[in-house]
Scaffold this active site. Sequence first.
Site, PDB file in Angstrom:
ATOM      1  N   ASP A  44       0.836  -1.193   0.000  1.00  0.00           N
ATOM      2  CA  ASP A  44       0.000   0.000   0.000  1.00  0.00           C
ATOM      3  C   ASP A  44       0.879   1.254   0.000  1.00  0.00           C
ATOM      4  O   ASP A  44       2.034   1.208   0.450  1.00  0.00           O
ATOM      5  CB  ASP A  44      -0.892   0.017   1.244  1.00  0.00           C
ATOM      6  CG  ASP A  44      -1.958  -1.073   1.209  1.00  0.00           C
ATOM      7  OD1 ASP A  44      -2.336  -1.486   0.107  1.00  0.00           O
ATOM      8  OD2 ASP A  44      -2.400  -1.493   2.297  1.00  0.00           O
ATOM      9  N   TYR A  72       6.931  -8.615   8.474  1.00  0.00           N
ATOM     10  CA  TYR A  72       6.613  -7.193   8.623  1.00  0.00           C
ATOM     11  C   TYR A  72       6.901  -6.722  10.044  1.00  0.00           C
ATOM     12  O   TYR A  72       6.827  -7.500  11.008  1.00  0.00           O
ATOM     13  CB  TYR A  72       5.121  -6.938   8.375  1.00  0.00           C
ATOM     14  CG  TYR A  72       4.623  -7.291   7.004  1.00  0.00           C
ATOM     15  CD1 TYR A  72       4.533  -6.326   5.999  1.00  0.00           C
ATOM     16  CD2 TYR A  72       4.213  -8.589   6.699  1.00  0.00           C
ATOM     17  CE1 TYR A  72       4.046  -6.647   4.735  1.00  0.00           C
ATOM     18  CE2 TYR A  72       3.738  -8.918   5.439  1.00  0.00           C
ATOM     19  CZ  TYR A  72       3.662  -7.946   4.460  1.00  0.00           C
ATOM     20  OH  TYR A  72       3.184  -8.263   3.221  1.00  0.00           O
ATOM     21  N   ASP A  86      -6.658   1.243   8.100  1.00  0.00           N
ATOM     22  CA  ASP A  86      -5.317   1.800   8.322  1.00  0.00           C
ATOM     23  C   ASP A  86      -5.438   3.302   8.545  1.00  0.00           C
ATOM     24  O   ASP A  86      -6.547   3.861   8.555  1.00  0.00           O
ATOM     25  CB  ASP A  86      -4.354   1.453   7.185  1.00  0.00           C
ATOM     26  CG  ASP A  86      -4.759   2.039   5.832  1.00  0.00           C
ATOM     27  OD1 ASP A  86      -5.524   3.031   5.807  1.00  0.00           O
ATOM     28  OD2 ASP A  86      -4.315   1.513   4.793  1.00  0.00           O
ATOM     29  N   ARG A 186      -3.314  -5.083   7.864  1.00  0.00           N
ATOM     30  CA  ARG A 186      -4.338  -4.175   8.387  1.00  0.00           C
ATOM     31  C   ARG A 186      -5.598  -4.933   8.782  1.00  0.00           C
ATOM     32  O   ARG A 186      -6.326  -4.499   9.687  1.00  0.00           O
ATOM     33  CB  ARG A 186      -4.651  -3.063   7.394  1.00  0.00           C
ATOM     34  CG  ARG A 186      -5.015  -3.491   6.006  1.00  0.00           C
ATOM     35  CD  ARG A 186      -5.054  -2.278   5.092  1.00  0.00           C
ATOM     36  NE  ARG A 186      -4.967  -2.653   3.697  1.00  0.00           N
ATOM     37  CZ  ARG A 186      -5.701  -2.099   2.735  1.00  0.00           C
ATOM     38  NH1 ARG A 186      -6.563  -1.160   3.027  1.00  0.00           N
ATOM     39  NH2 ARG A 186      -5.554  -2.476   1.496  1.00  0.00           N
TER      40      ARG A 186
END
Length: 298
Positions: A44, A72, A86, A186
């Site tokens: 994103d 992550y 988010d 998310r």
Amino acid sequence: MTRTTAPSGLVVVDKPGGLTSHGVVSRMRRLAGTRRVGHAGTLDPMATGVLIIGVEKATRLLGHLALTEKEYVATVRLGQSTVTDDAEGEVTSSADASGVARDRIDAGIAALTGPIQQVPSKVSAIKVNGVRSYTRVREGEEFELAARPVTVSSFTVQDVRPAPADAPGAVDLDVTVVCSSGTYIRALARDLGAGLGVGGHLTALRRTRVGPYGLDGARTLEQLEESFAVLPIEDAAAAAFPRWDVDAEQARLLANGVRIKAPALAAGPTAVFGPDGRFLALVEEKDGQVKIVAVFPE
């Protein structure tokens, strides 16, 4: 700066925040001097970190690389839900999360670890009857996305702290996540907050690894502007897949599409290399024979 030739290989980019994955591809096309550029595993615009770019023949590797494990570091805000799950979306609800006990947080994370069924964020690129989910949201359409199986290998809290003053009562969790491709971080933030009854969303996301490719081998766009180079396709294939070295006759048969007897190959694609060290193909074993997944001619 442009190049007159475009070598085949991968580039591990440290994507900056605020830029789409397609925007990175556009920059890389200019640097590589070719339009034959693609990426594996969309990030994103808000997210930073490892984005795998394929140039020329290496674009054919990308679909197979996308099946690998990813890692992550992220920040989850408990106490606020947003329309996008988010920080880029409007806050839709708020709650006081300051009293949520750590053992409840740990239990919520445990419930989201391992093989799970995850409903992706509606503001995602998933297609519903041929139309992107985020497009349907923008058009005000009411719809539901089906849950999909994903695997969260680890979901670990590194720190718990009060959120900034502009989010009173909210709590920020710094977390690390190792998961299968197709997992939405998310959505993990959203589901953790929902399970705790206070709502949640993602405020920061950085991808630190895709398969064997990590930040230690990544380069920023500014660094690539100064000195553009690819990881040669032979090295990329050897790093990402089990290796099978064949002799000249086996190489000739495989190049002609002949199914030959397979050795004991690992599950999933195996990279085949000729006697000269050149990367020839990705293959799989099927019924004791070699099935060609993709070939990479000179």
